[in-house]
Design a protein around this motif. Structure first.
Motif, PDB file in Angstrom:
ATOM      1  N   LYS A 182      15.766   7.888  11.347  1.00 26.91           N
ATOM      2  CA  LYS A 182      14.367   8.289  11.206  1.00 26.91           C
ATOM      3  C   LYS A 182      13.695   7.539  10.057  1.00 26.91           C
ATOM      4  O   LYS A 182      12.557   7.065  10.194  1.00 26.91           O
ATOM      5  CB  LYS A 182      14.260   9.796  10.975  1.00 26.91           C
ATOM      6  CG  LYS A 182      12.816  10.292  10.899  1.00 26.91           C
ATOM      7  CD  LYS A 182      12.731  11.784  10.686  1.00 26.91           C
ATOM      8  CE  LYS A 182      11.278  12.259  10.754  1.00 26.91           C
ATOM      9  NZ  LYS A 182      10.387  11.560   9.817  1.00 26.91           N
ATOM     10  N   ASP A 207      14.162   8.630  22.307  1.00 27.76           N
ATOM     11  CA  ASP A 207      13.368   9.393  21.337  1.00 27.76           C
ATOM     12  C   ASP A 207      12.516   8.449  20.483  1.00 27.76           C
ATOM     13  O   ASP A 207      11.364   8.759  20.154  1.00 27.76           O
ATOM     14  CB  ASP A 207      14.266  10.236  20.431  1.00 27.76           C
ATOM     15  CG  ASP A 207      14.885  11.419  21.169  1.00 27.76           C
ATOM     16  OD1 ASP A 207      14.369  11.777  22.241  1.00 27.76           O
ATOM     17  OD2 ASP A 207      15.880  11.971  20.672  1.00 27.76           O
ATOM     18  N   ASP A 208      13.072   7.300  20.109  1.00 24.62           N
ATOM     19  CA  ASP A 208      12.309   6.334  19.322  1.00 24.62           C
ATOM     20  C   ASP A 208      11.154   5.754  20.127  1.00 24.62           C
ATOM     21  O   ASP A 208      10.069   5.519  19.589  1.00 24.62           O
ATOM     22  CB  ASP A 208      13.222   5.206  18.825  1.00 24.62           C
ATOM     23  CG  ASP A 208      14.204   5.671  17.757  1.00 24.62           C
ATOM     24  OD1 ASP A 208      13.993   6.767  17.193  1.00 24.62           O
ATOM     25  OD2 ASP A 208      15.189   4.951  17.495  1.00 24.62           O
ATOM     26  N   ASN A 211       8.465   8.489  20.164  1.00 22.35           N
ATOM     27  CA  ASN A 211       7.865   8.778  18.861  1.00 22.35           C
ATOM     28  C   ASN A 211       7.018   7.645  18.300  1.00 22.35           C
ATOM     29  O   ASN A 211       6.105   7.896  17.503  1.00 22.35           O
ATOM     30  CB  ASN A 211       8.956   9.133  17.846  1.00 22.35           C
ATOM     31  CG  ASN A 211       9.522  10.519  18.070  1.00 22.35           C
ATOM     32  OD1 ASN A 211       8.805  11.445  18.409  1.00 22.35           O
ATOM     33  ND2 ASN A 211      10.827  10.672  17.886  1.00 22.35           N
ATOM     34  N   TYR A 212       7.311   6.403  18.701  1.00 22.43           N
ATOM     35  CA  TYR A 212       6.662   5.285  18.013  1.00 22.43           C
ATOM     36  C   TYR A 212       5.926   4.301  18.921  1.00 22.43           C
ATOM     37  O   TYR A 212       4.916   3.725  18.496  1.00 22.43           O
ATOM     38  CB  TYR A 212       7.708   4.511  17.191  1.00 22.43           C
ATOM     39  CG  TYR A 212       8.424   5.358  16.177  1.00 22.43           C
ATOM     40  CD1 TYR A 212       7.805   5.708  14.978  1.00 22.43           C
ATOM     41  CD2 TYR A 212       9.705   5.852  16.421  1.00 22.43           C
ATOM     42  CE1 TYR A 212       8.454   6.508  14.041  1.00 22.43           C
ATOM     43  CE2 TYR A 212      10.369   6.653  15.490  1.00 22.43           C
ATOM     44  CZ  TYR A 212       9.733   6.981  14.312  1.00 22.43           C
ATOM     45  OH  TYR A 212      10.373   7.781  13.384  1.00 22.43           O
ATOM     46  N   THR A 271       6.907  14.225  21.960  1.00 23.17           N
ATOM     47  CA  THR A 271       7.393  14.370  20.594  1.00 23.17           C
ATOM     48  C   THR A 271       7.595  15.839  20.259  1.00 23.17           C
ATOM     49  O   THR A 271       7.142  16.729  20.994  1.00 23.17           O
ATOM     50  CB  THR A 271       6.408  13.754  19.588  1.00 23.17           C
ATOM     51  OG1 THR A 271       5.202  14.535  19.600  1.00 23.17           O
ATOM     52  CG2 THR A 271       6.079  12.308  19.957  1.00 23.17           C
TER      53      THR A 271
END
Length: 296
Positions: A182, A207-208, A211-212, A271
């Motif tokens: 993170k 997940d990355d 999230n980004y 998210t």
């Protein structure tokens, strides 16, 4: 600086009995200022695409346009060095590429290779260290006396010292624990937001992506099979799983929660913040539905 692939193909060991076609018919447009994620299971062609992003490889067929430079199979290698300053690549486990006796010298190596003086290299090293979460006290330390996470940050500082316009990240959080992952991804996102860098993330971590990234490209067997905003691509969880890819933990949890409780979400929770917001909205809606039922 945009990067565009038009009908790109690449064949390893072309013209030999061992030739292997790794890429074919790739059309891809990466916009300046975007945060693009390239995903695909092992063997999908991600690593080969990555090496075309700054002309480490030249296409066997088609064209790769990097800014105003058009790269073909016939492009002269001697004229491609400048591209590698504009497009910096952080390879997987970049700490393994450290070799100088001090952190300062390692960070300054790239800029000096492109003509910076010793003094200019040191100035750049001092400027890059706080960006990667280290202070000036690291300048004269040996990189080999640092922790693994600190070594990785020094290696990333060396890429940033080239002052690239595009930063390519090849599984940048491999081997890190969740907190380290993170912190590393937050650092890259800050660079994207504050420095105006175009980011290209090659990853298995959905997940990355959620999230980004603002754009997502799915590769399979050497070509692009789907692309779009993550919220659109992740809607079809069954399709992603059929391609040996997962979905973000929030999407899986939200789907399970909906099945178990009957909560209805209005949007796809990519998210943790999205999920919390959707749960709050669904819970607020429930009492109203119950009251309406009682009134009937």
């Amino acid at each position: 600086m945009d990067i565009t692939f038009e009908k790109v193909g690449y064949t390893y060991q072309k013209g030999t009995p061992f030739q292997n076609k790794a890429l074919y018919d790739i059309d891809l447009h990466i916009k300046e200022g975007s945060f693009t994620a390239l995903v695909g299971h092992t063997g999908s062609g991600k690593s080969t695409v990555l090496q075309h992003l700054n002309a480490l490889m030249k296409p066997s067929e088609g064209t790769v346009t990097i800014g105003d430079r058009v790269i073909t199979s016939q492009s002269n290698n001697k004229n491609l060095k400048g591209i590698r300053k504009k497009v910096g690549i952080v390879f997987q486990f970049p700490e393994s590429q450290l070799f100088e006796e001090t952190v300062a010298k390692d960070i300054a190596f790239g800029p000096k290779n492109f003509g910076a003086t010793e003094e200019e290299g040191i100035v750049l090293a001092k400027r890059m260290l706080p960006i990667v979460g280290l202070d000036e006290s690291y300048m004269e330390r040996s990189p080999f006396d640092l922790s693994g996470g600190q070594m990785r940050r020094v290696a990333i500082a060396g890429v940033l010292a080239m002052e690239p316009e595009v930063l390519v990240l090849d599984e940048p959080t491999a081997g890190l624990d969740p907190q380290g992952r993170k912190e590393m991804m937050d650092m890259f996102y800050r660079l994207y937001r504050t420095q105006g860098l175009t980011i290209i993330l090659v990853t298995h971590q959905m997940d990355d992506v959620a999230n980004y990234a603002d754009h997502m490209v799915v590769l399979e067997k050497g070509t692009v099979i789907k692309e779009g905003a993550p919220k659109d691509v992740f809607k079809d969880a069954a399709w992603l799983e059929s391609k040996q890819l997962g979905v973000p933990a929030t999407v899986s949890f939200g789907s399970l929660l909906s099945q178990k409780t009957g909560l209805v979400f209005n949007g796809l929770p990519l998210t943790t913040a999205d999920l919390a917001d959707e749960i709050a909205k669904a819970l607020k809606q429930q009492p109203n539905d119950s009251k309406a039922g009682d009134a009937e």
